[in-house]
Design a protein around this motif. Structure first.
Motif, mmCIF file in Angstrom:
data_model
loop_
_atom_site.group_PDB
_atom_site.id
_atom_site.type_symbol
_atom_site.label_atom_id
_atom_site.label_comp_id
_atom_site.label_asym_id
_atom_site.label_seq_id
_atom_site.Cartn_x
_atom_site.Cartn_y
_atom_site.Cartn_z
ATOM 1 N N ASP A 10 63.992 3.235 -45.950
ATOM 2 C CA ASP A 10 63.229 3.685 -47.118
ATOM 3 C C ASP A 10 62.114 2.703 -47.441
ATOM 4 O O ASP A 10 60.993 3.101 -47.796
ATOM 5 N N ARG A 11 62.420 1.418 -47.327
ATOM 6 C CA ARG A 11 61.407 0.401 -47.604
ATOM 7 C C ARG A 11 60.260 0.470 -46.594
ATOM 8 O O ARG A 11 59.088 0.290 -46.940
ATOM 9 N N MET A 17 53.599 4.284 -46.569
ATOM 10 C CA MET A 17 52.930 5.244 -47.446
ATOM 11 C C MET A 17 51.956 4.558 -48.399
ATOM 12 O O MET A 17 50.917 5.116 -48.755
ATOM 13 N N VAL A 18 52.301 3.349 -48.824
ATOM 14 C CA VAL A 18 51.417 2.613 -49.733
ATOM 15 C C VAL A 18 50.407 1.780 -48.960
ATOM 16 O O VAL A 18 49.221 1.712 -49.320
ATOM 17 N N LEU A 23 45.025 0.146 -46.966
ATOM 18 C CA LEU A 23 44.238 -0.463 -45.899
ATOM 19 C C LEU A 23 42.984 0.347 -45.606
ATOM 20 O O LEU A 23 41.888 -0.215 -45.462
ATOM 21 N N VAL A 24 43.137 1.665 -45.521
ATOM 22 C CA VAL A 24 41.980 2.532 -45.270
ATOM 23 C C VAL A 24 40.961 2.393 -46.397
ATOM 24 O O VAL A 24 39.749 2.302 -46.154
ATOM 25 N N GLN A 25 41.453 2.391 -47.641
ATOM 26 C CA GLN A 25 40.566 2.241 -48.799
ATOM 27 C C GLN A 25 39.838 0.912 -48.757
ATOM 28 O O GLN A 25 38.634 0.826 -49.040
ATOM 29 N N ALA A 26 40.555 -0.146 -48.382
ATOM 30 C CA ALA A 26 39.942 -1.474 -48.331
ATOM 31 C C ALA A 26 38.874 -1.554 -47.247
ATOM 32 O O ALA A 26 37.774 -2.072 -47.469
ATOM 33 N N VAL A 27 39.188 -1.003 -46.054
ATOM 34 C CA VAL A 27 38.265 -1.101 -44.921
ATOM 35 C C VAL A 27 37.028 -0.233 -45.129
ATOM 36 O O VAL A 27 35.903 -0.638 -44.818
#
Length: 295
Positions: A10-11, A17-18, A23-27
C-alpha cells in the motif's frame, strides 16, 4: 481510535500515486518556471551556458519601455478579457440557465454547445479559417462577396482580425462556461427554489436573488477561468497569422522571443514572468476565498 496501518505494498502504491504526478509537475512546470525567472535577469543567446551574463532588470525595462509590440499586446489582452467577460461568459451562463429548465432535447443542445470545448484551440482556429477565408470562406459566401474585390479579409485586415478571432474564441469559451454553470445549477438545493416560489418570487427574481447568490463559489470560479483564458490566449491567434498584424498577444510575444530566429531569451523570460505574475492574481484570490470558506 486505532491508527490505520498500511502494508508495504500500500505504501509503494501510495508513493507512486503521489510521487509520479509530483515529479511530472516539477519537471514540466515548476523547474521551467524557476529557470524562466532566473533567465529573465540575464542576457543569453540560447547557445552555450557559459555565455549567460547577468542583466539585472534591463530585460524588464526593455520590455515595458522600448519593445514596440508590448503595449499593443497588453491592449489586445485587455480587449480579449473584456470580450470574454461581457459577452462570451454571460452567453455561457445564459445557455446554462435555459438548458437547466429541462426543455425538450436539452441533452442534444448541451452536446452541440459542448462540442467546441472538446476540440483543441488549434483545431478551432483551423475551422474558423475555413469560415473566414477571403476568397472561398463560408462567411463571405453567405455575404455574396467571395471572390470579389469587396470581400472582407477577416484574418488579414488588422482592423477586424482581432474581433474575428474573439468570435472564434467565444464559440468555445461559452460552451465551457455553460458546462461549469450547468453543473452548479444541477447541484443546487431544490428547496431554495421551492421556498422562493412559496414566497411569491417569479422566475427572474428567483434567478437573481436566490440562485446566483447561492452559487457564489461557481461565480468566483467562472470569473477566475475567464481571466485566465484571456491571459493565456495563444492558439487561435497563432494559427491565424502567428500573432502579427493586429493580433499581438503577450503569450505570443513570449514565444517569439524564446523560439526561432532573433530569439532574445532574457526578454522572452521577462515577458513570461510578467504574464505569470498577472495570472497569479485571480488564482490567489480564488484560493484565499476557498480556504477562508473551508476554515
Amino acid at each position: 481510535m486505532s491508527k490505520l496501518r498500511l502494508s508495504r505494498s500500500d505504501r509503494v502504491v501510495l508513493a507512486v500515486m503521489v510521487g509520479v504526478p509530483t515529479l511530472v509537475q516539477a519537471v514540466l512546470v515548476w523547474i521551467p518556471t524557476l529557470l524562466s525567472i532566473g533567465l529573465s535577469f540575464t542576457r543569453w543567446n540560447g547557445l552555450a551556458v557559459s555565455d549567460i551574463e547577468p542583466a539585472g532588470l534591463s530585460n524588464y525595462r526593455f520590455a515595458v519601455e522600448d519593445y514596440p509590440p508590448f503595449w499593443p499586446a497588453v491592449a489586445h489582452n485587455v480587449i480579449w478579457l473584456a470580450f470574454l467577460a461581457l459577452i462570451a461568459t454571460p452567453l455561457g451562463v445564459a445557455l446554462a440557465v435555459v438548458l437547466d429548465q429541462n426543455i425538450r432535447g436539452s441533452r442534444i443542445y448541451q452536446s452541440i454547445f459542448f462540442t467546441p470545448v472538446m476540440l483543441s484551440l488549434v483545431l478551432v482556429g483551423i475551422i474558423w479559417q475555413l469560415v473566414y477565408a477571403r476568397d472561398d470562406g463560408l462567411l463571405n459566401n453567405v455575404l455574396g462577396t467571395a471572390g470579389t474585390p469587396g470581400a472582407v479579409d477577416w484574418f488579414g485586415d488588422p482592423d477586424v482580425n482581432l474581433w474575428a478571432a474573439l468570435v472564434a474564441t467565444a464559440w468555445r469559451h461559452a460552451g465551457y462556461i455553460m458546462v461549469l454553470y450547468l453543473a452548479g445549477l444541477k447541484g443546487l438545493d431544490p428547496t431554495l427554489r421551492e421556498a422562493a416560489a412559496i414566497d411569491g418570487a417569479n422566475g427572474r427574481q428567483t434567478l437573481f436573488r436566490v440562485v446566483f447568490p447561492a452559487m457564489k463559489q461557481i461565480n468566483v470560479l467562472v470569473v477566475v477561468i475567464t481571466f485566465i483564458e484571456a491571459l493565456r490566449a495563444f492558439d487561435i491567434a497563432y494559427v491565424i497569422n502567428r500573432g502579427t498584424n493586429g493580433l499581438e498577444l503577450l503569450s505570443i510575444l513570449v514565444i517569439q522571443n524564446l523560439v526561432g530566429e532573433g530569439q532574445v531569451i532574457g526578454v522572452g523570460s521577462a515577458l513570461a514572468v510578467l504574464l505569470l505574475v498577472v495570472s497569479l492574481v485571480p488564482i490567489v484570490i480564488y484560493l484565499v476565498r476557498t480556504f477562508r470558506r473551508a476554515s
